[in-house]
Scaffold this active site. Structure first.
Site, PDB file in Angstrom:
ATOM      1  CD  GLU A 139     -11.813 -50.605 -15.524  1.00  0.00           C
ATOM      2  OE1 GLU A 139     -12.166 -49.440 -15.035  1.00  0.00           O
ATOM      3  OE2 GLU A 139     -12.823 -51.146 -16.091  1.00  0.00           O
ATOM      4  CD  GLU A 196     -15.982 -50.704 -16.468  1.00  0.00           C
ATOM      5  OE1 GLU A 196     -16.596 -50.708 -17.454  1.00  0.00           O
ATOM      6  OE2 GLU A 196     -15.310 -50.027 -15.784  1.00  0.00           O
ATOM      7  CG  PHE A 221     -15.284 -44.012  -9.505  1.00  0.00           C
ATOM      8  CD1 PHE A 221     -15.138 -43.088  -8.103  1.00  0.00           C
ATOM      9  CD2 PHE A 221     -13.988 -44.130 -10.294  1.00  0.00           C
ATOM     10  CE1 PHE A 221     -14.075 -42.289  -8.105  1.00  0.00           C
ATOM     11  CE2 PHE A 221     -12.965 -43.323  -9.859  1.00  0.00           C
ATOM     12  CZ  PHE A 221     -12.898 -42.489  -8.742  1.00  0.00           C
ATOM     13  CG  HIS A 264     -16.364 -40.392 -10.695  1.00  0.00           C
ATOM     14  ND1 HIS A 264     -16.791 -39.854 -11.881  1.00  0.00           N
ATOM     15  CD2 HIS A 264     -15.175 -40.911 -11.062  1.00  0.00           C
ATOM     16  CE1 HIS A 264     -15.724 -40.302 -12.985  1.00  0.00           C
ATOM     17  NE2 HIS A 264     -14.695 -40.797 -12.282  1.00  0.00           N
TER      18      HIS A 264
END
Lengths: 416, 339
Positions: free
Chosen positions: B44, B75, B98, B144
């Site tokens: 992405e 994903e 992440f 994150h």
């Protein structure tokens, strides 16, 4: 009542009571929904592509007609009879304790043989775990399926040699793997070639069921396939039941209509009509090979047996439903057609039966003769590059085994 | 197709230069793509934008949209289609934006990617690399800053590695791409801009090896990823107290290469294992168990661990307390020495 009404929440009064009749949930369709063609439309609705009626009568279709020779028809009849016989033997072998489980194909022969015979050698097929008919068409002998269900392997054939991926048990995973493979076909320049190279064009077909359409991976596969124009045909066998859950537990709309939301065509074909299944599959694969993919085919069919040999379908569905679908049996339909049109004689049918008996015998004997996998097999090919951790565990375990008094005893065939 | 030899790279990679981890990773992908036309990069925002950390900067411009794919935001789709591409002969390098976003892809990683080789008994290879910026310390919002590497090290069929410095970033990513096995490649995101000298003519260690980063005699620190710098800083500080700490960078988390750790512990008699991830059932648990088995008679103290806590990652104003730092590492060393 318009279809939009079903998806609109009904207004509630101050006491939380709906001011109209409660909206139907997708699990309990209203009469209108049923009439509109979601599921109990045993005929599959007005958009169903059909070339052979349940009575074995050849009909035409304005968009999907097809020329097939008598020989091709006989060949598909033979395909269906043989794979049905192997399937029945698989069930029997499980009942006799020879297999841990069997996943019946019964009732879905036409959908799978029609699609499988539309594939070319250079195409790739990604199956779920019920695709014995597709495997047959890819040249994977039914005996090669046995290891999975006897527990001697997780899939014995070579996907690269056969053009058939290994059976995929986690529902819907293969739709993404197939889409990636199809993207590779496109990146390799094997899509949309004209003239001399056209015969080398490739496509991918991925098989999944009505239950799988609820999985995120099927959705993501369709999103990816559409934005990358991947040459993939999504072949959904709607056999009406995801173990015990009917199609209306998965969708408010007929499944083929979902394709529109992704921006590609969706076709509902009579999955008990091998001719229509082949015609629609050929068309879809050609479209994909020419660069007009992806496409969705919903093969409207019926799982005539339980989900697996571990399942008891009498707990959740009525026998009269099965009886109704027996009248649309895919094999019988073609047999009647062949005889009525004098495209085959009794000698041919007898010969196919004899072949089926032979296959059954060979299938059973192969199962009895399968060697037990040796303990080393637990550790083999976990990685392409041997892992020191796995190698050490293997060596320790074999050392441990060699300490037993009967170490080295030949256990081959002990399961019998 | 050129054989994937690491020498045959462009001029940029033949002279000694100062690089960051991010630059080393970028150079590694560039070198791999130049060597092998089947190598592709996908994820992405990795194309036009160059990735949210700019690790893939410039790759799409130089290699085109069919080799550097800006993917839909999914994903499972990234991993699932990478598997299909690998079956077709490609060598996809996927970026998960992440750590905390990898879980939609977890099913494809565990159910398909890790098992395809075993299921097919080697007939189907899936050389997919999944790059994951991981760990905390950047003041980010939830999801994150996580350290999920132990979840993947637990899965048979996956290689799991983590680089701690620019030189390893450069070599290890190329080796991961060359591997015929799927590799989870964990990148210490808060160290992306750490610098080091890269001399491309110095041959690299193998992908599966751990490395002694600093020799010592007092106690051993075993760690990986972002905590390597923390442990080296701790070793420098301990020097003032007369302690010589040996620091081992595990580098490969699955399989673990524990021989250098065991060698070290046989000399020092004390081991502290350090990681940002929660402690329970983690990489540090595995190291502690195996060193205890290997070095039982050499140990002068129990193996101690310094980890993040067994809580979800906290709000970032609290992360300084959550993350192991120099003081917590040295506190554990003191406890080991005074046991």
């Amino acid at each position: 009542m318009s279809p939009e009404h079903w998806t609109r929440p009904s207004r509630a009064d101050a006491h939380g009571h709906a001011d109209t009749a409660p909206a139907a949930t997708s699990a309990t369709p209203t009469r209108e929904q049923v009439i509109a063609g979601l599921r109990a439309t045993s005929e599959g609705g007005a958009d169903l592509v059909q070339l052979l009626t349940p009575e074995g009568q050849r009909v035409t279709h304005p968009d999907f007609d097809i020329d097939v020779s008598a020989e091709q028809l006989r060949g598909m009849y033979r395909d269906m009879v043989l794979i049905r016989r192997a399937d029945r033997e698989g069930n029997a072998l499980q009942r006799q304790g020879q297999l841990g489980i069997w996943v019946p194909l019964l009732g879905q022969e036409a959908a799978q043989i029609g699609a499988g015979r539309a594939l070319r050698p250079q195409d790739m097929a990604f199956p779920s775990y019920r695709e014995h008919g597709v495997a047959w068409c890819r040249g994977v002998d039914p005996t090669e399926l046995l290891g999975i269900f006897r527990g001697t392997d997780h899939g014995s054939w070579d996907p690269h040699e056969t053009g058939l991926g290994l059976y995929t048990i986690v529902i819907g995973n293969q739709c993404l793997n197939a889409t990636g493979y199809a993207m590779g076909q496109k990146f390799d320049g094997k899509v949309g070639n004209s003239d001399g190279d056209a015969s080398e064009n490739e496509a991918t077909m991925v098989f999944f069921g009505d239950g799988a359409t609820s999985q995120g991976d099927v959705h993501e596969g369709m999103v990816w396939a559409s934005v990358y124009d991947a040459p993939v045909v999504f072949f959904c066998q709607n056999n009406q039941w995801a173990i015990s859950e009917p199609t209306e537990r998965q969708s408010r709309v007929p499944l083929y209509e979902r394709a529109r939301g992704y921006g590609f065509p969706g076709i509902r074909v009579d999955g008990n009509d091998v001719l229509a299944s082949m015609a629609v599959s050929q068309w879809a694969l050609d479209e994909a090979r020419h660069g007009n993919g992806p496409l969705l085919i919903e093969a409207f069919t019926y799982r005539m047996d339980a989900h697996t040999t571990s399942d008891d379908a009498t707990r959740y569905r009525m026998d009269d439903e099965l009886q109704a679908w027996k009248l649309k049996d895919p094999v019988e339909r073609l047999r009647v057609h062949l005889l009525r049109e004098e495209l085959a004689d009794q000698d041919f049918l007898d010969e196919v039966e004899r072949e089926a008996d032979e296959l059954a015998t060979r299938f059973r004997q192969f199962c009895f003769d399968m060697p037990e996998p040796p303990p080393e097999r637990i550790f083999s090919a976990v990685y392409a590059e041997e892992s020191p951790v796995v190698a050490a565990q293997r060596d320790d375990y074999l050392q441990y085994l060699s300490g037993f008094a009967d170490a080295g005893h030949d256990t081959e065939g002990s399961v019998r | 197709m050129a054989a994937p030899t690491v020498e045959s790279t462009g001029s940029e990679t033949t002279r000694t230069q100062t690089i960051t981890i991010a630059k080393g990773l970028n150079m590694a992908m560039r070198a791999a793509m130049e060597r092998d036309p089947r190598v592709m990069v996908m994820g992405e925002d990795i194309g036009r934008l160059g990735g949210v950390f700019r690790v893939t900067d410039g790759l799409q411009k130089d290699f085109g949209e069919h080799r550097v794919l800006d993917t839909p935001l999914a994903e499972s789709g990234i991993v699932g289609t990478a598997i299909g591409l690998a079956m077709r002969g490609y060598r996809p390098v996927c970026e998960i934006q992440f750590d905390g976003f990898i879980f939609p892809g977890f099913d494809q990683i565990v159910s398909q990617l890790s098992k395809m080789h075993y299921r097919s008994q080697g007939r189907v290879k899936v050389p997919v690399v999944i790059r994951v910026p991981f760990g905390g310390g950047i003041g980010a919002v939830e999801h994150h800053s996580e350290s999920p590497e132990s979840l993947f090290a637990h899965v048979a069929g996956l290689k799991v590695v983590s680089c701690s410095n620019p030189v390893d970033a450069y070599w290890m990513l190329q080796q991961a791409i060359d591997s015929d096995d799927p590799v989870l490649f964990f990148e210490p995101k808060r160290r992306y801009w750490e610098k080091a000298e890269l001399d491309p003519t110095t041959p690299p260690l193998s992908l599966g090896s751990s490395a002694v980063m600093r020799p010592g005699t007092t106690a051993t620190l075993a760690t990986y990823g972002p905590m390597v710098k923390t442990c080296l800083d701790a070793a420098n500080a301990a020097e003032e107290d007369g302690h010589e700490l040996e620091v081992v960078d595990l580098r490969s988390l699955s399989p673990l290469d524990l021989e250098p750790v065991a060698d070290s512990v046989r000399r020092t008699g004390r081991l502290v294992v350090v990681s940002e991830s929660p402690a329970e059932s983690s990489i540090t648990s595995e190291v502690a168990t195996r060193i205890q088995q290997e070095c039982f008679y050499s140990l002068e103290a129990p193996v101690l661990r310094v980890n993040g806590f067994d809580t979800p990652y906290p709000p970032s104003r609290l992360e300084e307390g959550y993350l192991p730092d120099l003081d917590r590492v040295l506190d554990a060393v003191d406890r080991s020495l005074t046991y």
